[in-house]
Design a protein around this motif. Structure first.
Motif, PDB file in Angstrom:
ATOM      1  N   ARG A  82       0.836  -1.204   0.000  1.00 12.49           N
ATOM      2  CA  ARG A  82       0.000   0.000   0.000  1.00 12.49           C
ATOM      3  C   ARG A  82       0.872   1.256   0.000  1.00 12.49           C
ATOM      4  O   ARG A  82       0.537   2.251  -0.638  1.00 12.49           O
ATOM      5  CB  ARG A  82      -0.937  -0.009   1.211  1.00 12.49           C
ATOM      6  N   ALA A  83       1.993   1.194   0.729  1.00  7.43           N
ATOM      7  CA  ALA A  83       2.912   2.336   0.744  1.00  7.43           C
ATOM      8  C   ALA A  83       3.467   2.600  -0.646  1.00  7.43           C
ATOM      9  O   ALA A  83       3.590   3.755  -1.071  1.00  7.43           O
ATOM     10  CB  ALA A  83       4.035   2.077   1.740  1.00  7.43           C
ATOM     11  N   ARG A  84       3.815   1.541  -1.365  1.00 12.55           N
ATOM     12  CA  ARG A  84       4.347   1.714  -2.719  1.00 12.55           C
ATOM     13  C   ARG A  84       3.300   2.305  -3.661  1.00 12.55           C
ATOM     14  O   ARG A  84       3.642   2.975  -4.636  1.00 12.55           O
ATOM     15  CB  ARG A  84       4.843   0.373  -3.264  1.00 12.55           C
ATOM     16  N   LEU A  85       2.033   2.062  -3.364  1.00 13.48           N
ATOM     17  CA  LEU A  85       0.959   2.599  -4.193  1.00 13.48           C
ATOM     18  C   LEU A  85       0.600   4.040  -3.823  1.00 13.48           C
ATOM     19  O   LEU A  85      -0.199   4.674  -4.515  1.00 13.48           O
ATOM     20  CB  LEU A  85      -0.281   1.710  -4.082  1.00 13.48           C
ATOM     21  N   GLY A  86       1.183   4.541  -2.715  1.00  9.02           N
ATOM     22  CA  GLY A  86       0.983   5.949  -2.396  1.00  9.02           C
ATOM     23  C   GLY A  86       0.305   6.266  -1.087  1.00  9.02           C
ATOM     24  O   GLY A  86       0.040   7.427  -0.797  1.00  9.02           O
ATOM     25  N   LEU A  87       0.006   5.255  -0.255  1.00  6.76           N
ATOM     26  CA  LEU A  87      -0.562   5.518   1.065  1.00  6.76           C
ATOM     27  C   LEU A  87       0.558   5.755   2.067  1.00  6.76           C
ATOM     28  O   LEU A  87       1.562   5.033   2.069  1.00  6.76           O
ATOM     29  CB  LEU A  87      -1.411   4.327   1.538  1.00  6.76           C
ATOM     30  N   GLY A  88       0.375   6.738   2.935  1.00  2.00           N
ATOM     31  CA  GLY A  88       1.362   7.017   3.972  1.00  2.00           C
ATOM     32  C   GLY A  88       0.677   7.278   5.294  1.00  2.00           C
ATOM     33  O   GLY A  88      -0.237   8.100   5.375  1.00  2.00           O
ATOM     34  N   LEU A  89       1.098   6.578   6.341  1.00  5.68           N
ATOM     35  CA  LEU A  89       0.504   6.717   7.671  1.00  5.68           C
ATOM     36  C   LEU A  89       1.387   7.592   8.548  1.00  5.68           C
ATOM     37  O   LEU A  89       2.589   7.355   8.674  1.00  5.68           O
ATOM     38  CB  LEU A  89       0.330   5.342   8.319  1.00  5.68           C
ATOM     39  N   VAL A  90       0.780   8.621   9.151  1.00  4.50           N
ATOM     40  CA  VAL A  90       1.438   9.438  10.173  1.00  4.50           C
ATOM     41  C   VAL A  90       0.750   9.098  11.494  1.00  4.50           C
ATOM     42  O   VAL A  90      -0.312   9.651  11.804  1.00  4.50           O
ATOM     43  CB  VAL A  90       1.322  10.940   9.859  1.00  4.50           C
ATOM     44  N   PRO A  91       1.313   8.176  12.288  1.00  4.66           N
ATOM     45  CA  PRO A  91       0.618   7.703  13.492  1.00  4.66           C
ATOM     46  C   PRO A  91       0.628   8.737  14.602  1.00  4.66           C
ATOM     47  O   PRO A  91       1.389   9.720  14.568  1.00  4.66           O
ATOM     48  CB  PRO A  91       1.425   6.456  13.886  1.00  4.66           C
TER      49      PRO A  91
END
Length: 230
Positions: free
Chosen positions: A73-82
């Motif tokens: 998912r990260a490679r597809l463009g999702l980024g989590l800021v916890p």
């Protein structure tokens, strides 16, 4: 861009999300508003793939990513800021920014990161542990933009920060939005939320009970603050 369709989630026998559906379009900022325990963080984790006890569908750009692992998912463009920011405390600011591989399709160059986050440029040799809370939050945001994330999943980015830092984070989110980055934002500060967001989804007991625009939020601010217990 991001479609969450009929998502339910559990922790053991406890069901914390009930058939949640919402969408976030390209360059759109949407908030998740609700009391503690309403399921906001769990929904972000479901979108990122770090909470697996769920049913329903997650789509990104029309692609079903429900079973995709978080790194995909990260490679597809999702980024989590916890909410704990997730930075490497022992590494320098610059190492935090350059050590993770660029995963998405539109990474921000390091020069642009430093132009956008001048406080990080000034402290690029400092370890993450020596940064203030506001600087750590900026570093957490900068890392996902540097990695090429097109949709940020942000969990309470303004919590506990001074008003001047909150204002700066709002400016950064608006700048990212102008460059087509979308944001799904967990936020308790309603007044801040209306300065950055297009839509607001009210969660109660694990369900989306209302979706509001900024005018609705301003008109019903007292009622919503009472609902949130603030």
């Amino acid at each position: 861009m991001l479609e969450i369709e009929g998502v339910s989630a559990r922790y053991g026998e406890a069901k914390v999300l009930h058939d949640v559906s919402l969408k976030v379009g390209e360059g759109e900022v949407a908030t998740l508003v609700g009391r503690n325990g309403a399921g906001k963080t769990t929904l972000l984790n479901c979108a990122m793939g770090t909470h697996r006890s769920m049913t329903g569908r997650i789509r990104l750009d029309g692609r079903d990513i429900t079973t995709a692992p978080p790194h995909r998912r990260a490679r597809l463009g999702l980024g989590l800021v916890p909410d704990d920011r997730g930075i490497y405390a022992a590494l320098s600011v610059e190492e935090n920014l350059t050590l993770p591989s660029v995963r998405g399709v539109s990474p921000w160059p390091l020069e642009r990161i430093y132009d956008t986050f001048p406080a990080l440029a000034a402290r690029r040799r400092f370890s993450g542990a020596k940064l203030s809370g506001g600087e750590q939050q900026m570093l957490a945001l900068a890392r996902v933009l540097r990695a090429g994330s097109r949709l940020l999943l942000c969990d309470e980015p303004t919590e506990g920060l001074a008003p001047v830092i909150v204002q700066r984070i709002g400016e950064i989110l608006r700048e990212a939005k102008e460059h087509g980055v979308a944001v799904l934002l967990v936020e308790q500060n309603l007044r801040f939320a209306t300065t950055v967001a297009d839509r607001h989804h009210l969660l109660a007991q694990g369900r989306v009970v209302e979706s509001l625009d900024n005018a609705d939020v301003r008109e019903r601010e007292g009622e919503l603050l009472a609902h949130l217990g603030l």
